[in-house]
Motif scaffolding. Structure first.
Motif, PDB file in Angstrom:
ATOM      1  N   ASP A  99       0.991   5.759  -1.435  1.00 26.03           N
ATOM      2  CA  ASP A  99       0.315   6.913  -1.977  1.00 26.03           C
ATOM      3  C   ASP A  99       1.133   7.397  -3.151  1.00 26.03           C
ATOM      4  O   ASP A  99       2.316   7.668  -2.988  1.00 26.03           O
ATOM      5  CB  ASP A  99       0.222   8.008  -0.911  1.00 26.03           C
ATOM      6  CG  ASP A  99      -0.511   9.244  -1.410  1.00 26.03           C
ATOM      7  OD1 ASP A  99      -0.251  10.319  -0.832  1.00 26.03           O
ATOM      8  OD2 ASP A  99      -1.296   9.142  -2.357  1.00 26.03           O
ATOM      9  N   LYS A 144      -2.381   5.559  -5.178  1.00 24.54           N
ATOM     10  CA  LYS A 144      -2.867   4.208  -5.386  1.00 24.54           C
ATOM     11  C   LYS A 144      -2.651   3.823  -6.841  1.00 24.54           C
ATOM     12  O   LYS A 144      -3.169   4.460  -7.753  1.00 24.54           O
ATOM     13  CB  LYS A 144      -4.360   4.134  -5.044  1.00 24.54           C
ATOM     14  CG  LYS A 144      -4.937   2.734  -5.122  1.00 24.54           C
ATOM     15  CD  LYS A 144      -4.370   1.847  -4.028  1.00 24.54           C
ATOM     16  CE  LYS A 144      -5.064   0.475  -4.039  1.00 24.54           C
ATOM     17  NZ  LYS A 144      -4.478  -0.418  -3.014  1.00 24.54           N
ATOM     18  N   SER A 204       0.844  -1.190   0.000  1.00 21.32           N
ATOM     19  CA  SER A 204       0.000   0.000   0.000  1.00 21.32           C
ATOM     20  C   SER A 204       0.879   1.239   0.000  1.00 21.32           C
ATOM     21  O   SER A 204       1.999   1.232   0.478  1.00 21.32           O
ATOM     22  CB  SER A 204      -0.898  -0.005   1.233  1.00 21.32           C
ATOM     23  OG  SER A 204      -0.111   0.012   2.409  1.00 21.32           O
TER      24      SER A 204
END
Length: 415
Positions: free
Chosen positions: A51, A53, A49
């Motif tokens: 930033d 996405k 995960s």
């Protein structure tokens, strides 16, 4: 750029499929991990995960994306910082490499000569403006507080301009691939000073076995672009390399940021990344150059003739790599590779006791190195945050991106 995330959901596999090896044939070079080539085992791993996405990709797929990237047109600003942990010598070691820092051999030649000028990128922090339009048009400018050094390749011509000294250096570019002729394959440009994230990434991703883990570890934004983070990490103990992180543009596959972190922690040894980037075609005028009025212009052929006149034969034989180093032997493999060779004359460094070195110079050498001993005898280990070298009193050298203990162990094993 998003902060580093702990490893999760990476699922390393140890056996990459043979049919997907095309993009995996890389080797970590001298400039990144020491004299001997390190190796990389390319293993699938899902992106964690992060930033922004982005769709999940494997490390193999991301490396293939880098290899397949056909970006030939771009412009932007790159910030590059290099911290090898070397002591400051008051500009005596680097003054000739800074913009306006001096001429060629023995004060002759041009201060704009790129052969030495771009070596300034090996220390400190620098801001570069870069532009490219295919294989025949590139421009790189090193920005100083009150000066600029520019290197422009436009067709058959290579121009270098140092605004501080108002000097120009002109040479002819290398022949195109497959082109015949006496000048084909020759160039006056430095070959071993990577200056963009793409060049650094290509150098760091060159070859292949199981000494390294490679995985996609999250995402980042670099220069306003969405990117994947590819993390290359030694599996072997004893290397001074902690990890290499390459941020790869998710759309073009172009490396946007390159960071080499040392195993000992602290700031990066090398950190190079775009702060601005545009993949549009640069204006043709970007690559135009006319020597400014009053500038001293040095032609490459004239400079070489002048150097030879003063006894400098540096271009008499092109250095071709390991085969030109007499007695070079590589000990170990991967990130722990150590180069072993002998100094001319079969003796170690000159000393103040022998009368060959002034006392002040001896104190400086002593401050830079650690005295060590072992089965091999005695010697001195000279250290940076990345590359270390053991020079024994009987004239042998052991060097690599490894710890002091690894060098001593290698020297003991060789005796």
């Amino acid at each position: 750029m998003a902060p580093y995330e702990p490893e999760q959901n990476t699922n390393e596999a140890e056996a990459p499929r043979a049919g997907r090896r095309k993009a995996a044939r890389y080797a970590v070079p001298v400039a990144v991990a020491g004299v001997a080539a390190a190796t990389i085992g390319l293993v699938p791993a899902l992106a964690t995960s992060g930033d922004p996405k982005l769709p999940d990709v494997t490390a193999q797929e991301l490396i293939e994306k880098i290899a397949a990237s056909d970006t030939e047109q771009l412009s932007g600003t790159v910030k590059i910082s290099t911290d090898l942990g070397l002591p400051s010598l008051g500009g005596g070691m680097t003054g000739g490499f800074a913009p306006g820092g001096g001429g060629g051999e023995d004060g002759e030649g041009s201060s704009a000569d790129p052969q030495s000028k771009l070596m300034e990128l090996a220390t400190g922090t620098h801001t570069l403006r870069v532009a490219a339009d295919g294989p025949d048009k590139q421009k790189l400018s090193v920005l100083d507080d009150a000066a600029e050094y520019s290197l422009i390749h436009n067709g058959d011509d290579v121009w270098a301009y140092d605004s501080k000294s108002n000097e120009v250096y002109h040479s002819k570019s290398a022949g195109k691939a497959g082109e015949s002729g006496k000048d084909s394959g020759k160039t006056d440009l430095p070959k071993d000073v990577p200056s963009t994230p793409k060049e650094l990434a290509e150098e760091a991703l060159k070859a292949v076995d199981d000494t390294t883990s490679v995985k996609v570890d999250g995402t980042a934004q670099v220069a306003g672009r969405d990117a994947y983070r590819l993390v290359i990490k030694p599996k072997q103990a004893g290397s001074t390399v902690g990890q290499i992180t390459v941020s790869v543009d998710s759309k073009t596959g172009t490396p946007l940021k390159f960071t080499l972190s040392p195993a000992g922690g602290g700031s990066a040894v090398v950190d190079a990344g775009f702060t601005k980037v545009d993949f549009a075609k640069p204006s043709a005028s970007t690559f135009d150059f006319t020597p400014p009025k009053g500038a001293k212009v040095t032609e490459a052929d004239d400079a070489k003739a002048e150097q030879q006149k003063h006894g400098f034969k540096g271009d008499a034989k092109e250095f071709k790599g390991e085969e030109d180093l007499n007695g070079l032997n590589v000990i170990g493999k991967g990130w722990n590779s150590i180069a072993e060779l002998e100094l001319p004359g079969g003796q170690g460094l000159p000393t103040a006791e022998s009368g060959d070195v002034p006392a002040d110079a001896q104190r400086l050498l002593d401050s830079l190195g650690d005295k060590v001993s072992g089965k091999f005898g005695e010697g001195t280990v000279f250290k940076t945050r990345l590359i270390n070298a053991l020079i024994t009193d009987d004239g042998k050298v052991y060097a690599g991106a490894v710890t002091k203990d690894a060098l001593v162990k290698a020297a003991n094993a060789a005796n």
